[in-house]
Write an enzyme that holds these catalytic residues in place. Sequence first.
Site, mmCIF file in Angstrom:
data_model
loop_
_atom_site.group_PDB
_atom_site.id
_atom_site.type_symbol
_atom_site.label_atom_id
_atom_site.label_comp_id
_atom_site.label_asym_id
_atom_site.label_seq_id
_atom_site.Cartn_x
_atom_site.Cartn_y
_atom_site.Cartn_z
ATOM 1 N N ARG A 62 0.852 -1.195 0.000
ATOM 2 C CA ARG A 62 0.000 0.000 0.000
ATOM 3 C C ARG A 62 0.885 1.241 0.000
ATOM 4 N NH1 ARG A 62 -1.245 1.763 4.571
ATOM 5 N NH2 ARG A 62 -2.081 -0.147 5.455
ATOM 6 N N TYR B 7 -15.724 17.263 -15.669
ATOM 7 C CA TYR B 7 -16.137 15.862 -15.701
ATOM 8 C C TYR B 7 -17.204 15.629 -14.618
ATOM 9 C CZ TYR B 7 -15.726 10.793 -15.266
ATOM 10 O OH TYR B 7 -15.996 9.456 -15.211
ATOM 11 N N ASP C 83 -6.996 19.166 -15.053
ATOM 12 C CA ASP C 83 -7.291 17.781 -15.416
ATOM 13 C C ASP C 83 -6.903 17.654 -16.888
ATOM 14 O OD1 ASP C 83 -8.447 15.398 -16.332
ATOM 15 O OD2 ASP C 83 -10.098 15.521 -14.875
ATOM 16 N N LYS D 16 -7.856 6.496 -19.548
ATOM 17 C CA LYS D 16 -8.125 6.985 -20.895
ATOM 18 C C LYS D 16 -6.858 6.839 -21.753
ATOM 19 C CE LYS D 16 -11.940 7.829 -18.727
ATOM 20 N NZ LYS D 16 -12.236 9.089 -18.075
HETATM 21 C C1 PLP Z 1 -12.743 9.521 -16.780
HETATM 22 C C2 PLP Z 1 -12.358 10.862 -16.278
HETATM 23 C C3 PLP Z 1 -12.141 11.107 -14.914
HETATM 24 C C4 PLP Z 1 -12.365 10.031 -13.866
HETATM 25 O O1 PLP Z 1 -11.439 9.023 -13.980
HETATM 26 P P1 PLP Z 1 -11.750 7.503 -13.522
HETATM 27 O O2 PLP Z 1 -10.488 6.798 -13.906
HETATM 28 O O3 PLP Z 1 -12.954 7.040 -14.277
HETATM 29 O O4 PLP Z 1 -11.990 7.548 -12.047
HETATM 30 C C5 PLP Z 1 -11.745 12.378 -14.528
HETATM 31 N N1 PLP Z 1 -11.586 13.366 -15.430
HETATM 32 C C6 PLP Z 1 -11.804 13.172 -16.749
HETATM 33 C C7 PLP Z 1 -11.619 14.309 -17.689
HETATM 34 C C8 PLP Z 1 -12.201 11.926 -17.213
HETATM 35 O O5 PLP Z 1 -12.420 11.752 -18.523
#
Ligand code: PLP
Length: 396
Positions: free
Chosen positions: A60, A113, A186, A211
């Site tokens: 962890r 998001y 982000d 992603k």
């Molecule tokens: C998918 C996404 C998130 C969240 O990420 P997870 O891996 O699904 O928890 C946050 N910001 C953006 C822009 C995203 O596309």
Amino acid sequence: MITNTHETLQNTTLGVATRAIHAGQTPDPTTGAVVTPIFMTSTFKQDGVGEMRNGYDYSRSVNPTRTAFDEQLAAVEGGAYAMSFASGLAAIDVLLRSTLRPGDNVLIGNDVYGGTYRLLAKVFVPWGIGLDVVDITDPAQVSAALAAKHYTYLWVETPSNPLLNITDIAATSALAHQYGTKVVVDNTFASPILQHPLADGAYAVVYSTTKYIGGHSDVVGGAVVVNDEAMRDRIEFMQNSAGAVPSPFDAWLDMRGLKTLELRVLRHSENAMTIAQWLEGHSGVERVWYPGLESHPGHEIAARQMHGGFGGMISVQLSGGAEAARRFAASTEIFTLAESLGGVESLIEVPAAMTHMSVAGTTLEVPANLVRLSIGIEDVDDLIGDLEQAFAAVRD
Ligand SMILES: *Cc1c(COP(=O)(O)O)cnc(C)c1O
């Protein structure tokens, strides 16, 4: 630590592809394995009581596969420290929770998001955090908000989801700094290949590695990148205290994905540009949203701020309305009807009925005739052929 390339690669002028392939990737000292192994172990033998070998005690807290990915990502980003998590939202949660206290305020764009908005509105607000929403692409609104009250963080997503709105990171960061507010970007949609928020003045960068970084739709993960050592310590403390770490296998998949990120993102961007231009002239289309098109309101900023392409996401409003959008999304054969984005395969979805259903009736509501495309790295002619036959199916 087992890997030691971090320092050396940070301070070189090596290109991003070289850093992606080599940073943190020292061959395994025991076997010479060229690829960092998946260290599937929860605990590590100590050489004596309290004598940890190379700092490893419990997975962890720290795991060598995760360390390898973190060093690789930091080098690709051009940041000092990267820390990875079990999901993008876990990364966002830890970044916020490691620094915010009840009574602090956060300012976000009106198109963040949905999961980020839900975390802030439904978890942090009841905990005592003040949350305000602005049109982040409008500097006048942003400066009025910043002047009205102190915000610890200003949250920026660019390009945003699903309309690919563009925020000027450098200008917004400069403005926020005047008010003692830190900008978090982000950078999930642009990836560290196309956009460099830390260099543009942001304080922290977050990713859903689910992603483009993972890139193969086979892992859920997240990461935070910062330059400030004290901030690194706070995030690491919260990461270890709250425990939302990626498994060694997750970290390994992210690491493998990151090695080919540049190649993939350039192909995603090239395919998307070709498809966006083709869509813009199509009779079944009311409006195309793609920052690479001159018709996009954020094009000029995007052209300055993004390097090497405009990303793989396109949104398109169909002239046939909501019903056409649904039929179109249900009629593709190569594009898969699914949420998420950033994988090698092309995906299609209807935000109003899928990813953005929960924001209906709010300021985040999206047009009902909107279709969102995550353009993959297939042959672009095949993708255009698939969209053409879907247009035909809508007309029939
Ligand atoms: C998918 C996404 C998130 C969240 O990420 P997870 O891996 O699904 O928890 C946050 N910001 C953006 C822009 C995203 O596309």
